[in-house]
Design a protein around this motif. Structure first.
Motif, PDB file in Angstrom:
ATOM      1  N   THR A 267       0.242  -0.843  -0.541  1.00  0.00           N
ATOM      2  CA  THR A 267      -0.577  -0.257   0.058  1.00  0.00           C
ATOM      3  C   THR A 267       0.650   1.852  -0.102  1.00  0.00           C
ATOM      4  OG1 THR A 267      -0.073   0.047   2.774  1.00  0.00           O
ATOM      5  CG2 THR A 267      -2.191  -1.146   1.405  1.00  0.00           C
ATOM      6  N   ASP A 268       2.379   1.610   0.614  1.00  0.00           N
ATOM      7  CA  ASP A 268       2.873   2.744   0.772  1.00  0.00           C
ATOM      8  C   ASP A 268       3.645   2.882  -0.671  1.00  0.00           C
ATOM      9  OD1 ASP A 268       2.765   3.796   3.250  1.00  0.00           O
ATOM     10  OD2 ASP A 268       3.531   1.742   4.000  1.00  0.00           O
ATOM     11  N   THR A 269       3.498   4.020  -0.687  1.00  0.00           N
ATOM     12  CA  THR A 269       4.344   4.752  -2.042  1.00  0.00           C
ATOM     13  C   THR A 269       5.727   4.976  -2.186  1.00  0.00           C
ATOM     14  OG1 THR A 269       2.610   6.758  -2.462  1.00  0.00           O
ATOM     15  CG2 THR A 269       1.830   5.344  -3.249  1.00  0.00           C
ATOM     16  N   LEU A 270       6.421   5.964  -2.758  1.00  0.00           N
ATOM     17  CA  LEU A 270       7.378   7.341  -2.272  1.00  0.00           C
ATOM     18  C   LEU A 270       6.889   8.172  -1.295  1.00  0.00           C
ATOM     19  CD1 LEU A 270       9.821   6.436  -5.705  1.00  0.00           C
ATOM     20  CD2 LEU A 270      10.149   5.614  -3.182  1.00  0.00           C
ATOM     21  N   ASN A 271       5.573   8.389  -1.948  1.00  0.00           N
ATOM     22  CA  ASN A 271       5.267   9.528  -2.196  1.00  0.00           C
ATOM     23  C   ASN A 271       4.809   9.533  -0.116  1.00  0.00           C
ATOM     24  OD1 ASN A 271       6.182  11.403  -3.877  1.00  0.00           O
ATOM     25  ND2 ASN A 271       4.029  10.798  -4.958  1.00  0.00           N
ATOM     26  N   ALA A 292      10.961  14.781 -10.899  1.00  0.00           N
ATOM     27  CA  ALA A 292      11.282  15.129 -12.148  1.00  0.00           C
ATOM     28  C   ALA A 292      13.114  14.678 -11.883  1.00  0.00           C
ATOM     29  CB  ALA A 292      11.609  16.850 -12.270  1.00  0.00           C
ATOM     30  N   GLU A 293      13.302  15.138 -10.796  1.00  0.00           N
ATOM     31  CA  GLU A 293      14.704  14.096 -11.049  1.00  0.00           C
ATOM     32  C   GLU A 293      14.658  12.838 -10.279  1.00  0.00           C
ATOM     33  OE1 GLU A 293      17.664  16.198  -8.276  1.00  0.00           O
ATOM     34  OE2 GLU A 293      17.427  17.826  -9.149  1.00  0.00           O
ATOM     35  N   ARG A 294      13.361  11.812 -10.288  1.00  0.00           N
ATOM     36  CA  ARG A 294      13.644  10.801 -10.015  1.00  0.00           C
ATOM     37  C   ARG A 294      14.916  10.198  -8.960  1.00  0.00           C
ATOM     38  NH1 ARG A 294      14.443   8.053 -14.168  1.00  0.00           N
ATOM     39  NH2 ARG A 294      15.098   9.661 -15.409  1.00  0.00           N
ATOM     40  N   ARG A 295      14.525  10.784  -7.505  1.00  0.00           N
ATOM     41  CA  ARG A 295      15.471  10.789  -6.606  1.00  0.00           C
ATOM     42  C   ARG A 295      15.112  11.397  -5.204  1.00  0.00           C
ATOM     43  NH1 ARG A 295      21.744  11.636  -8.517  1.00  0.00           N
ATOM     44  NH2 ARG A 295      21.476  11.331 -10.702  1.00  0.00           N
ATOM     45  N   PHE A 296      14.994  11.222  -4.457  1.00  0.00           N
ATOM     46  CA  PHE A 296      14.704  10.271  -2.604  1.00  0.00           C
ATOM     47  C   PHE A 296      15.427  11.121  -1.951  1.00  0.00           C
ATOM     48  CE2 PHE A 296      12.374   9.192   0.860  1.00  0.00           C
ATOM     49  CZ  PHE A 296      11.081   9.118   1.341  1.00  0.00           C
ATOM     50  N   ALA A 322      19.445  -0.293  -2.364  1.00  0.00           N
ATOM     51  CA  ALA A 322      19.797  -0.614  -2.978  1.00  0.00           C
ATOM     52  C   ALA A 322      18.166   0.104  -3.889  1.00  0.00           C
ATOM     53  CB  ALA A 322      19.794  -2.438  -3.543  1.00  0.00           C
ATOM     54  N   ASP A 323      16.710   0.459  -3.291  1.00  0.00           N
ATOM     55  CA  ASP A 323      16.310   0.876  -3.776  1.00  0.00           C
ATOM     56  C   ASP A 323      16.212   2.114  -3.579  1.00  0.00           C
ATOM     57  OD1 ASP A 323      15.378  -2.113  -4.743  1.00  0.00           O
ATOM     58  OD2 ASP A 323      14.647  -2.060  -2.883  1.00  0.00           O
ATOM     59  N   LEU A 324      16.698   2.887  -2.830  1.00  0.00           N
ATOM     60  CA  LEU A 324      16.190   4.349  -2.582  1.00  0.00           C
ATOM     61  C   LEU A 324      17.766   4.784  -2.433  1.00  0.00           C
ATOM     62  CD1 LEU A 324      14.155   5.217   0.115  1.00  0.00           C
ATOM     63  CD2 LEU A 324      13.554   4.868  -2.237  1.00  0.00           C
ATOM     64  N   LYS A 325      18.874   3.777  -3.354  1.00  0.00           N
ATOM     65  CA  LYS A 325      20.333   4.522  -3.067  1.00  0.00           C
ATOM     66  C   LYS A 325      20.196   5.563  -2.493  1.00  0.00           C
ATOM     67  CE  LYS A 325      20.063   2.974  -8.256  1.00  0.00           C
ATOM     68  NZ  LYS A 325      18.898   2.474  -8.499  1.00  0.00           N
ATOM     69  N   LEU A 326      20.974   5.741  -1.240  1.00  0.00           N
ATOM     70  CA  LEU A 326      20.800   6.369  -0.038  1.00  0.00           C
ATOM     71  C   LEU A 326      22.263   6.484   0.413  1.00  0.00           C
ATOM     72  CD1 LEU A 326      17.569   7.331   1.542  1.00  0.00           C
ATOM     73  CD2 LEU A 326      17.970   8.721  -0.266  1.00  0.00           C
ATOM     74  N   GLY A 327      22.900   5.291  -0.729  1.00  0.00           N
ATOM     75  CA  GLY A 327      24.195   5.027  -0.313  1.00  0.00           C
ATOM     76  C   GLY A 327      24.622   3.493   0.478  1.00  0.00           C
ATOM     77  N   ASP A 328      26.106   3.096  -0.647  1.00  0.00           N
ATOM     78  CA  ASP A 328      25.945   1.813  -0.615  1.00  0.00           C
ATOM     79  C   ASP A 328      25.829   0.800   0.993  1.00  0.00           C
ATOM     80  OD1 ASP A 328      27.054   2.470  -2.795  1.00  0.00           O
ATOM     81  OD2 ASP A 328      28.623   2.812  -2.477  1.00  0.00           O
ATOM     82  N   ASP A 329      26.416   1.743   1.440  1.00  0.00           N
ATOM     83  CA  ASP A 329      25.959   0.566   3.723  1.00  0.00           C
ATOM     84  C   ASP A 329      24.621   1.649   4.062  1.00  0.00           C
ATOM     85  OD1 ASP A 329      26.533  -0.505   6.029  1.00  0.00           O
ATOM     86  OD2 ASP A 329      28.613  -0.720   5.713  1.00  0.00           O
ATOM     87  N   VAL A 330      24.140   0.668   5.252  1.00  0.00           N
ATOM     88  CA  VAL A 330      22.787   1.244   5.879  1.00  0.00           C
ATOM     89  C   VAL A 330      23.276   1.872   6.787  1.00  0.00           C
ATOM     90  CG1 VAL A 330      22.836  -0.680   7.120  1.00  0.00           C
ATOM     91  CG2 VAL A 330      20.882   1.183   6.866  1.00  0.00           C
ATOM     92  N   GLY A 340      20.901  16.965   4.229  1.00  0.00           N
ATOM     93  CA  GLY A 340      19.956  15.543   4.178  1.00  0.00           C
ATOM     94  C   GLY A 340      21.410  14.380   3.229  1.00  0.00           C
ATOM     95  N   VAL A 341      20.505  13.451   2.685  1.00  0.00           N
ATOM     96  CA  VAL A 341      21.452  12.675   2.529  1.00  0.00           C
ATOM     97  C   VAL A 341      19.722  12.115   1.040  1.00  0.00           C
ATOM     98  CG1 VAL A 341      20.371  10.843   3.446  1.00  0.00           C
ATOM     99  CG2 VAL A 341      22.090   9.727   2.273  1.00  0.00           C
ATOM    100  N   LYS A 342      20.832  11.757  -0.259  1.00  0.00           N
ATOM    101  CA  LYS A 342      19.580  12.314  -1.573  1.00  0.00           C
ATOM    102  C   LYS A 342      20.326  10.949  -2.584  1.00  0.00           C
ATOM    103  CE  LYS A 342      18.631  14.951  -5.586  1.00  0.00           C
ATOM    104  NZ  LYS A 342      19.420  16.793  -5.587  1.00  0.00           N
ATOM    105  N   SER A 343      19.734  10.013  -3.307  1.00  0.00           N
ATOM    106  CA  SER A 343      19.499   9.028  -4.369  1.00  0.00           C
ATOM    107  C   SER A 343      20.863   9.450  -5.113  1.00  0.00           C
ATOM    108  CB  SER A 343      18.068   9.044  -4.697  1.00  0.00           C
ATOM    109  OG  SER A 343      17.580   8.476  -3.971  1.00  0.00           O
ATOM    110  N   THR A 344      21.890   8.714  -4.988  1.00  0.00           N
ATOM    111  CA  THR A 344      23.273   8.921  -5.899  1.00  0.00           C
ATOM    112  C   THR A 344      22.497   8.733  -7.236  1.00  0.00           C
ATOM    113  OG1 THR A 344      23.692   6.832  -5.993  1.00  0.00           O
ATOM    114  CG2 THR A 344      24.108   8.605  -4.307  1.00  0.00           C
ATOM    115  N   ALA A 345      21.921   8.249  -7.572  1.00  0.00           N
ATOM    116  CA  ALA A 345      21.256   7.748  -8.745  1.00  0.00           C
ATOM    117  C   ALA A 345      19.454   8.051  -9.254  1.00  0.00           C
ATOM    118  CB  ALA A 345      21.697   6.916  -9.955  1.00  0.00           C
TER     119      ALA A 345
END
Length: 841
Positions: A267-271, A292-296, A322-330, A340-345
């Motif tokens: 049920t949850d979405t990115l938004n 627009a950037e498709r980043r979180f 892996a999915d939100l691409k917020l870094g290589d390691d949690v 903040g931290v932002k999706s790398t791609a």
């Protein structure tokens, strides 16, 4: 030009001609009167025809066994009532009802509205904004019900009722409950929710608050098909597409606060995840998804404060990295500042690179689009499994000679089609699926008159923002999670089994069941899982998480969310059987089951003749017969006044209205006097009641023997029937079917036929003769076959011809008198001249 009167003869030429013609018109008036008599006669015949036809239908119904040999039924137990047809044996039956037939009904367990408005499902129930499907099954019938969040709950009700699967839905706004029920009873009826996704199950269980579960008894249930899973590997790896939930933890070291955020993959979405993080109490965190950037992005709201974001499971960690691409390691998410931290791609595929089948809900297969610009025509094939908006654009623009131009705005979600040069682009001739794709999915209105100035553009966004799509549909690797299986036993006690699909194996899950409920409760053998409740107990899984229900039904193939109706179980005259309905018929007796009978006891059903109703039926037949007989006798015996002929318009002009009415009453009287068709019918119907029925033996062989006779002492009554009710009841007491035997037997000849069978045939013969005589309508306008119809047609021709002759005769007389007047005038002038000459001489 008429010149009579010029001669000074003093003759009234006009009156002379009228007097001559009056004598001639007597012949025409006689034709008119004869024609009028024929019309009146045809009208009378038609009225008789209608009456006899109606009486024939009455006779047909009256001679049915159900009307002449009726039965009544008594029951000594309100649990069973019954009725019987005329053919039912006059005996007693015993019936025990062990179980009533039932369908399946489900209702909301509590009020369902959570919002302030019932305008649509989003506002009323708070569901996610994207359409999804709920599967409903009833026996062999099934339907996929599309749940449109922008529609109201009443539209959802209508969609279910229009599915035509024997399931009705309703919503009561007063008590705020939703209802589902099968339209039929019996074991073949049922409500089966299997095959639903966890999103569909969540909607049914948590939004509509419908109990989707069914009970598991000691007999157990097994997988309906082999599940082919390795019991020793984590469930999340053994089953693809598995959904569930996980938890994210956010700490604010500066304030010493912490918030746990539950993420539901279905049920949850990115938004919604961004909203949950931003609204988490006390941690002052902010999250946003940029389409627009498709980043979180996740950051601290307050400058100088630091956030620590952690995952409670490997699946949660995988989602963050892996999915939100917020870094290589949690571990790198333990020091999130205001920057903040932002999706790398980009974390989701660009919209125009997603295959059409995934981009548009319910779209599948391939279709053709036919493009025409002037004399140039091209056909392109679109495969929804491989083509994207980008390849669609390339194919349309690559069509030779079409000069098409396509653009897509990812911000507005709209697509535009135009032409690069002069000319008009049309998609007319495309396949039905292709035109549907253009209008329904691309939301284009103009598909046949596309020019450089008049482009075709989507009327609204073609699909929901990718940020509003559920996580499990966005990321292929999100097939784990955790859920809780809740098992309620017959006593209402609930046990919980928590499952982490990234850790627990199938063997471990079955072990949890056996540990809680005893050895043998769950097993995995020959590719199938079996669950059994302890003896004399039941399992109910309806309170489990939707993801848990999804796993049990769609992954383990266990039928735990279907409810079946039940057949009625009865023992009738010692024979036990089942019926799908509580109303059924056996040997002419229709039983209605109202309740179960006490154990070891039966209801007694006694079938006896209903002589009272038979007597009433005979009375009705006698009354109807006498009415028809009275009409026929009045027609054939009516006095005829031969001196009273129909009046012409001229004759009516000399009379008052009352005089005209009195005259015509006598003129119309006796038109059917001594009519051979009617007198023959009267004679035969009377004999039908008095003559014996050949082949009948014993005391009762004709109608008079059971109290129905004609009174011959007064011939003025013309064969009227009289019923001696005492004699009739005496005959019925001796033989309750005697009326049916005397009235309705159908023999090889008229002599062997019953009374009503004879009359039915006699009425048919008489009405056929009336049709030959006068047709079926009072009007002769369309009647060219009956005897009177032909006579009236001939009379019309004769009157028309005579009218022309009389008109010519009148003209001739006026011309002759005109010539006479001219000659007399000339003679008068000559006489005057001669007298003048003599006077002058």
């Amino acid at each position: 030009m008429r010149t009579y009167g010029l001669s000074g003869s003093g003759m009234d030429i006009d009156q002379m001609v009228k007097d001559i013609m009056k004598a001639q018109r007597v012949k025409y008036d006689n034709l008119y009167k004869t024609k009028t008599q024929l019309e009146w006669q045809k009208t009378d015949y038609n009225a008789i025809y209608k009456t006899l036809n109606q009486f024939r239908n009455t006779i047909f119904d009256s001679r049915m066994q159900s009307n002449l040999a009726m039965r009544k039924v008594t029951s000594n137990n309100t649990a069973v009532t019954a009725t019987a047809t005329a053919g039912a044996a006059k005996i007693s039956h015993t019936i025990a009802v062990n179980q009533l037939a039932a369908g399946v009904q489900r209702a909301s367990s509590a009020a369902i509205t959570t919002g302030e408005s019932k305008e649509n499902l989003v506002k009323q129930l708070g569901i996610q904004p994207n359409a999804f499907t709920v599967k409903l099954k009833n026996g062999e019938a099934s339907a996929d019900i599309v749940v449109d969040p922008s529609a109201s709950i009443y539209e959802l009700v209508n969609s279910i009722n229009k599915a035509n699967i024997g399931v009705t839905a309703s919503y009561d706004a007063t008590i705020d409950r939703f209802f589902l029920a099968t339209t039929q009873t019996g074991a073949q009826a049922g409500l089966d929710f299997s095959g639903n996704s966890s999103l569909g199950l969540d909607f049914l269980q948590n939004k509509l608050k419908i109990n989707t579960g069914s009970s598991v008894t000691a007999a157990g249930i097994s997988s309906s098909a082999a599940i082919e899973a390795d019991g020793g590997v984590p469930i999340g790896n053994a089953f693809s597409g598995l959904t569930g939930s996980f938890q994210l933890s956010i700490k604010n070291a500066s304030q010493g606060t912490e918030a746990n955020i539950q993420i539901d993959l279905t049920t949850d979405t990115l938004n919604t995840i961004a909203q949950k993080i931003s609204s988490a109490t006390g941690v002052e965190a902010e999250a946003v998804y940029d389409p627009a950037e498709r980043r979180f992005t996740i950051k601290a709201k307050i400058e100088g404060e630091v956030l620590d974001l952690s995952a409670n499971t490997g699946l949660a960690a995988q989602f963050l990295t892996a999915d939100l691409k917020l870094g290589d390691d949690v571990s790198g998410l333990g020091n999130i500042s205001g920057e903040g931290v932002k999706s790398t791609a980009p974390i989701v595929e660009a919209t125009d690179n997603i295959v059409l089948a995934e981009l548009f809900e319910g779209l599948s297969g391939s279709f053709d689009l036919k493009l025409r610009n002037g004399e140039n025509t091209e056909t392109i094939t679109i495969d929804t499994a491989t083509d994207t908006l980008a390849t669609l654009k390339a194919k349309i623009e690559g069509a030779a000679g079409i000069n098409a131009q396509v653009s897509f705005d990812s911000t507005s979600g709209k697509l535009t089609i135009g032409v690069t040069d002069e000319g008009t682009l049309s998609f007319a001739g495309s396949s039905e699926a292709g035109l549907g794709f253009l209008t329904k999915n691309l939301r284009l209105v103009n598909t046949v008159q596309i020019t450089k100035e008049n482009q075709a553009e989507s009327t609204s966004a073609m699909f929901a923002d990718l940020g509003d799509r559920e996580i499990s549909g966005q990321f292929d690797d999100m097939s784990g999670g955790s859920f809780v299986i809740r098992v309620k036993n017959g006593a209402g006690e609930v046990e919980e089994i928590g499952v982490d699909t990234s850790v627990n194996t199938l063997d471990e899950l079955l072990g949890m069941f056996n540990a809680k409920f005893g050895a043998g409760t769950a097993e995995y053998l020959d590719g199938k899982v079996t669950l059994k409740a302890p003896d004399n107990d039941t399992f109910d899984f309806s309170g489990s998480d939707p993801a848990a229900i999804d796993f049990l039904t769609n992954k383990l193939n266990l039928n735990i969310i279907s409810q079946k109706g039940q057949d009625a179980e009865v023992t009738l005259d010692g024979a036990s059987f089942a019926q799908s309905s509580n109303v059924f018929t056996v040997s002419g007796v229709t039983y209605t089951l109202n309740n179960t009978t006490e154990a070891g006891k039966s209801a007694s059903i006694v079938v006896t003749p209903d002589n009272d109703k038979t007597v009433e039926a005979v009375k009705k037949i006698v009354d109807e017969y006498n009415k028809v007989l009275e009409l026929l006798n009045s027609e054939v015996n009516e006095a005829k006044y031969r001196d009273y002929l129909p009046l012409t318009d001229e004759e009516k002009g000399a009379l008052t209205d009352d005089q005209i009415k009195a005259w015509e009453e006598k003129a119309k009287s006796g038109l059917l006097r001594r009519d051979p068709i009617l007198t023959d019918l009267i004679y035969k119907m009377r004999n039908s009641f008095t003559d014996n029925i050949s082949g009948m033996t014993g005391e009762y062989r004709n109608a008079s023997s059971i109290g129905i006779s004609t009174y011959l002492g007064d011939v003025s009554e013309g064969g009227k029937l009289y019923l001696d009710e005492e004699e009739l009841r005496k005959a019925l007491s001796a033989d309750s079917d005697i009326v049916y035997k005397l009235f309705s037997v159908d023999g090889d000849s008229s002599a062997q036929d019953g009374v009503l069978t004879r009359i039915y045939d006699q009425l048919k013969s008489a009405t056929d003769k009336l049709v030959d005589k006068a047709g079926t309508t009072a009007s002769a306008l369309y009647d060219t076959k009956s005897y009177l119809g032909k006579q009236l047609d001939d009379m019309e021709d004769r009157m028309e011809a005579m009218s022309k002759r009389l008109s010519a005769m009148e003209t001739r007389y006026y011309k002759q008198f005109d010539a006479m007047e001219v000659a007399l005038n000339q003679l008068s002038q000559q006489s005057s001249w001669l007298l003048q000459q003599f006077s002058n001489g």
